[in-house]
Scaffold this motif. Structure first.
Motif, PDB file in Angstrom:
ATOM      1  N   ASP A 501      -9.956  78.341  47.265  1.00  0.00           N
ATOM      2  CA  ASP A 501      -9.199  79.092  46.257  1.00  0.00           C
ATOM      3  C   ASP A 501      -8.209  80.043  46.932  1.00  0.00           C
ATOM      4  N   ALA A 502      -8.636  80.689  48.017  1.00  0.00           N
ATOM      5  CA  ALA A 502      -7.747  81.605  48.733  1.00  0.00           C
ATOM      6  C   ALA A 502      -6.550  80.859  49.309  1.00  0.00           C
ATOM      7  N   ALA A 503      -6.779  79.664  49.858  1.00  0.00           N
ATOM      8  CA  ALA A 503      -5.681  78.875  50.402  1.00  0.00           C
ATOM      9  C   ALA A 503      -4.677  78.489  49.318  1.00  0.00           C
ATOM     10  N   GLU A 504      -5.210  78.156  48.142  1.00  0.00           N
ATOM     11  CA  GLU A 504      -4.321  77.845  47.013  1.00  0.00           C
ATOM     12  C   GLU A 504      -3.443  79.041  46.658  1.00  0.00           C
ATOM     13  N   LEU A 505      -4.044  80.234  46.700  1.00  0.00           N
ATOM     14  CA  LEU A 505      -3.271  81.438  46.429  1.00  0.00           C
ATOM     15  C   LEU A 505      -2.214  81.685  47.502  1.00  0.00           C
ATOM     16  N   VAL A 506      -2.576  81.506  48.770  1.00  0.00           N
ATOM     17  CA  VAL A 506      -1.603  81.703  49.848  1.00  0.00           C
ATOM     18  C   VAL A 506      -0.411  80.784  49.658  1.00  0.00           C
ATOM     19  N   ARG A 507      -0.661  79.550  49.283  1.00  0.00           N
ATOM     20  CA  ARG A 507       0.453  78.616  49.064  1.00  0.00           C
ATOM     21  C   ARG A 507       1.387  79.129  47.971  1.00  0.00           C
ATOM     22  N   GLY A 508       0.817  79.603  46.879  1.00  0.00           N
ATOM     23  CA  GLY A 508       1.658  80.106  45.801  1.00  0.00           C
ATOM     24  C   GLY A 508       2.390  81.381  46.162  1.00  0.00           C
ATOM     25  N   LEU A 509       1.765  82.227  46.985  1.00  0.00           N
ATOM     26  CA  LEU A 509       2.352  83.521  47.332  1.00  0.00           C
ATOM     27  C   LEU A 509       3.399  83.420  48.426  1.00  0.00           C
ATOM     28  N   ALA A 510       3.228  82.470  49.347  1.00  0.00           N
ATOM     29  CA  ALA A 510       4.106  82.420  50.517  1.00  0.00           C
ATOM     30  C   ALA A 510       5.014  81.201  50.559  1.00  0.00           C
ATOM     31  N   LEU A 511       4.637  80.115  49.901  1.00  0.00           N
ATOM     32  CA  LEU A 511       5.390  78.868  50.033  1.00  0.00           C
ATOM     33  C   LEU A 511       6.219  78.516  48.807  1.00  0.00           C
TER      34      LEU A 511
END
Length: 553
Positions: A501-511
């Motif tokens: 879930d955290a990785a999914e958030l990082v993708r949305g926040l940074a990519l």
């Protein structure tokens, strides 16, 4: 149940002691009076951010020049128990942290419901219960290992930090008089519950209802808080000026309005704080699309001695002391490790140098994030203050900061491969901790909270959009960051964690193409709110009640 302030969140043990019918009516009155103005200031924020992105430079406001040039006015200053703030400990309000902070030996505890708290429903209401008990000296805790925690004789003055204006509380549904329903304001919920339950008790015990105000971007936002305070004092029947606030100057727009912020809050103001990490994030957020000149190097190279940070802190001290307000320093991220003497020695050295600089510059106090740092910080302030409670009388007439100095982003440093990888790893691990309900996390011997994680993810977004090339010759692209994220997942993923879930958030926040204004907004809505609560809100929402700041234009 209050007809217009409904509890949608699940009931926990003793929640009914906080969410009383009287408290919910009080929250309703706060929302009736101020929720419309909250929506207006959020809209104004987005307009200003869009203007900055399109090339408008920030400036000291010409329309408020008379306020800045009037030598006569002063703020109310410290309330009872706030005269000496040389060391303040920060931290969330879980039961164990509450007792450790109250027993820490610090002068002040910043009881945090903002960047150091993951706003799960259990944390929001449970934190209020812990504060209620701590104020009445009835708090205790037994760890799973059987260790008992009790309050000592001497405890710090509590200064409570509610959530910022941009955040909502979806577990409470507010319906306005025309019948439009939506989530409550996180700011008004946190502030209102704390003030309603504790103001009279704090006064009776020789202190008062004191607050840290986060994320302000203008003097008009300070005026809104001042009106909230005056209205609350009237409703609770306490004298005008009893509430005291310390404002965090942690956004670049607010740095241009420090004096005006003090003026708007002058009947309730104790001081300003240099919120360094959110300030750096605000710089990146506001100037992220304005070219290489506004692109910062590795996070570790952005120290308090670089030009724009130096100008900001010197202006803050000079402004505060000119108006009789406390200037409170920020938090060094270095923390000790009781199992590693070398790490501890390095942390103490870094913290000592940081607090020596702050005390020498005229700050009246400072923050630490760990009890083991209190003695080190206190020693540096003791060396300057001696027996004096503060140095508000030390005027900094030598300070003359111009607008261009606040945005002088020249730093001796580069973006490195290691810096990019560190940002990916920190963002992933912090968000995983946050999703588990832990908002302050020790990562690589640094104390990470939402503000430091914001720097990491916003730098990644900016470096990708600017086509930044690292010192080693690697172009920072979405694909490169995705590869680093995969490597970090492989290294840190656990079966019982929230890393996917955290990785999914990082993708949305940074990519993503768009830049989310705060990582907490979408993360909260998607992962910390129960599906049945979201369904209930959607079923009853009958009009366009904004839920937060959303994404930047």
């Amino acid at each position: 149940m209050n007809a217009r302030m409904e509890v949608l969140g699940p009931q926990g043990e003793r929640f009914d002691e906080i969410l009383t019918p009287e408290a919910l009516r009080f929250l309703t009155r706060l929302h009736d009076r101020f929720v419309g103005r909250r929506h207006e200031i959020l809209a104004t924020r987005m307009e200003r951010r869009r203007a900055i992105e399109n090339g408008r430079d920030l400036r000291f406001l010409p329309e408020t020049r008379e306020i800045r040039e009037d030598p006569e006015w002063r703020v109310a200053g410290a309330g009872p128990g706030l005269e000496d703030r040389r060391v303040e400990i920060t931290g969330p309000t879980d039961r164990k942290m509450t007792i450790n902070a109250m027993n820490s030996g610090a002068k002040v505890w910043l009881a945090d419901h903002e960047d150091a708290m993951s706003p799960t429903w259990a944390n929001v209401v449970g934190g209020q219960l812990n504060l209620f008990d701590a104020i009445r000296r009835q708090v205790d805790f037994t760890s799973p290992e059987g260790k008992e925690y009790r309050l000592g004789e001497q405890t710090p003055t509590i200064v409570f930090r509610p959530r910022g204006w941009h955040l909502v509380e979806k577990h409470l549904r507010y319906t306005d008089a025309p019948g439009i329903a939506g989530p409550a304001s996180g700011s008004l919920v946190d502030f209102g519950l704390y003030a309603f339950h504790n103001a009279h008790e704090l006064i009776a015990r020789g202190s008062g209802p004191y607050f840290y105000l986060p994320k302000l971007e203008s003097h008009l936002e300070a005026r809104l808080w001042d009106d909230v305070f005056s209205f609350t004092e009237e409703l609770l029947g306490i004298p005008h000026g009893t509430i005291r606030a310390t404002v965090l100057i942690e956004t670049i727009p607010a740095a241009f309005e420090m004096e005006e912020i003090l003026y708007e809050l002058r009947d309730h103001c104790a001081g300003l704080n240099a919120g360094r990490w959110d300030y750096i994030f605000s710089i990146i957020k506001n100037f992220r699309g304005r070219g290489a000149a506004f692109t910062l190097p590795d996070r570790a190279r952005i120290t308090m001695t670089v030009p724009f940070m130096r100008a900001y802190t010197e202006l803050l001290v000079a402004t505060c002391h000119k108006r009789g307000a406390h200037a409170i320093g920020g938090m060094s991220a270095f923390i000790p490790n009781r199992r590693d003497p070398e790490v501890t020695a390095r942390a103490l050295e870094q913290v000592s140098a940081d607090k020596r600089r702050e005390a020498g510059d005229g700050f009246d106090g400072t923050w630490v994030a760990h009890p083991d740092l209190i003695d080190t910080a206190r020693a540096e302030f003791d060396a300057v203050l001696g027996d004096k409670p503060n140095q508000v009388d030390r005027l900094r007439d030598d300070v003359h900061v111009e607008a261009r100095e606040l945005v002088d982003l020249r730093i001796d440093g580069e973006v490195t491969d290691a810096g990019v990888a560190a940002n990916v790893s920190i963002a992933l691990r912090y968000l995983e901790s946050w999703l588990r309900g832990v908002g302050a996390a020790a990562i690589d011997n640094l104390m990470e909270d939402a503000a430091t994680a914001e720097i990491s993810r916003s730098q990644l977004w900016q470096w990708i959009r600017q086509g930044t090339v690292t010192k080693e010759g690697t172009k920072v692209t979405a694909a490169h960051v995705e590869n680093l994220l995969g490597a970090a997942l492989a290294e840190h993923r656990t079966e019982d964690g929230r890393f996917d879930d955290a990785a999914e958030l990082v993708r949305g926040l940074a990519l993503g193409e768009e830049f989310p204004t705060f990582l907490t907004i979408e993360a909260y809505s998607r992962f910390l709110v129960e599906p049945e609560v979201t369904a209930a809100l959607e079923a009853r929402s009958t009009g366009p009640i904004p839920v937060g700041e959303g994404r930047a234009a």
